[in-house]
Write a protein that holds these residues in place. Structure first.
Motif, short mmCIF file in Angstrom:
data_model
loop_
_atom_site.label_atom_id
_atom_site.label_comp_id
_atom_site.label_asym_id
_atom_site.label_seq_id
_atom_site.Cartn_x
_atom_site.Cartn_y
_atom_site.Cartn_z
N TYR A 270 3.81 124.35 -67.64
CA TYR A 270 4.19 122.95 -67.42
C TYR A 270 4.76 122.76 -66.00
N LEU A 271 5.69 123.63 -65.60
CA LEU A 271 6.28 123.52 -64.27
C LEU A 271 5.24 123.78 -63.18
N GLY A 272 4.34 124.71 -63.44
CA GLY A 272 3.27 124.97 -62.48
C GLY A 272 2.35 123.76 -62.31
N LEU A 273 2.00 123.12 -63.41
CA LEU A 273 1.15 121.93 -63.34
C LEU A 273 1.84 120.82 -62.54
N GLY A 274 3.13 120.62 -62.80
CA GLY A 274 3.87 119.60 -62.07
C GLY A 274 4.04 119.94 -60.61
N THR A 275 4.23 121.22 -60.32
CA THR A 275 4.43 121.66 -58.94
C THR A 275 3.17 121.46 -58.10
N ILE A 276 2.00 121.69 -58.69
CA ILE A 276 0.77 121.53 -57.90
C ILE A 276 0.30 120.08 -57.80
N GLY A 277 1.04 119.17 -58.43
CA GLY A 277 0.74 117.76 -58.23
C GLY A 277 0.25 116.99 -59.43
N THR B 79 5.71 111.80 -62.69
CA THR B 79 5.99 112.34 -61.36
C THR B 79 5.54 113.79 -61.28
N SER B 80 5.51 114.31 -60.06
CA SER B 80 5.10 115.69 -59.84
C SER B 80 5.51 116.12 -58.45
N GLY B 81 5.27 117.38 -58.15
CA GLY B 81 5.45 117.90 -56.80
C GLY B 81 6.74 118.66 -56.58
N LEU B 82 6.76 119.33 -55.44
CA LEU B 82 7.93 120.13 -55.05
C LEU B 82 9.17 119.27 -54.84
N GLY B 83 8.97 118.03 -54.41
CA GLY B 83 10.10 117.13 -54.19
C GLY B 83 10.88 116.88 -55.47
N ILE B 84 10.19 116.80 -56.59
CA ILE B 84 10.85 116.61 -57.89
C ILE B 84 11.50 117.92 -58.32
#
Length: 183
Positions: free
Chosen positions: A60-67, A75-80
């Motif tokens: 889940y975190l990987g999916l959100g991290t890659i956008g 929302t998604s991304g490293l900023g979150i």
């Protein structure tokens, strides 16, 4: 024929999808919105235990991290992930592991599930508090009052809901042989 490893990967992907969907449920209440994310983490850990729930959170975190927009409010991304509230997301990893681990060691009963989910909820809130304190340069009291206390009552309620539903669902999935298998 589907191998045990493939089957387990499919189950992890399914639970990551469920977490992504429940993360979009938001009840906008002051002072903080209530989301389905933390409920989903406790529910998943109660159903599939420490190892597979931890893998689910990492996916889940990987999916959100890659956008992919899987985090709350699409929302998604490293900023979150590395923003002021990223500690809660990171806290899902040890929370899921400890919730599942507690249940594996003490038994998948309603009472143990409540205890495990209260522990998991506390871990998530502690990670969130610590992350908020340092990322926003807050005092300890300000971080506690803004990053922990507002979430506590709803967190306790979610822990009870995750425990009850998790045990109920787990029993049904066990009888249908639909839980991950040791590989």
């Amino acid at each position: 024929m589907v191998t045990t490893k493939t089957r387990n990967m499919m189950i992890i992907a399914m639970y990551a999808s469920i977490l992504s969907i429940l993360a979009q449920i938001t009840i906008p209440l002051p002072p903080i919105p209530i989301t389905g994310q933390t409920l989903a983490v406790g529910l998943i850990a109660t159903i599939i235990g420490s190892r597979f729930s931890t893998y689910t959170i990492l996916v889940y975190l990987g999916l959100g991290t890659i956008g992919l927009p899987v985090f709350s409010s699409f929302t998604s991304g490293l900023g979150i992930l590395f923003g002021p509230t990223g500690g809660y997301l990171i806290g899902f990893i040890p929370a899921a592991f400890m919730t599942g681990f507690w249940l594996e060691k003490r038994g998948f009963t309603n009472i143990q599930a409540i205890a495990a989910n209260l522990i998991g909820m506390s871990i998530t809130l502690m990670f969130g508090l610590l992350w908020l304190k340092f990322s926003a340069s807050l005092s300890w009291s300000a971080a506690f009052l803004t990053g922990f206390m507002p979430f506590l009552p709803v967190g306790i309620l979610k822990a009870f809901i995750a425990a009850y539903l998790g045990i109920l669902i787990r029993k049904r999935l066990l009888s249908a042989r639909l839980l991950p298998a040791a590989s």
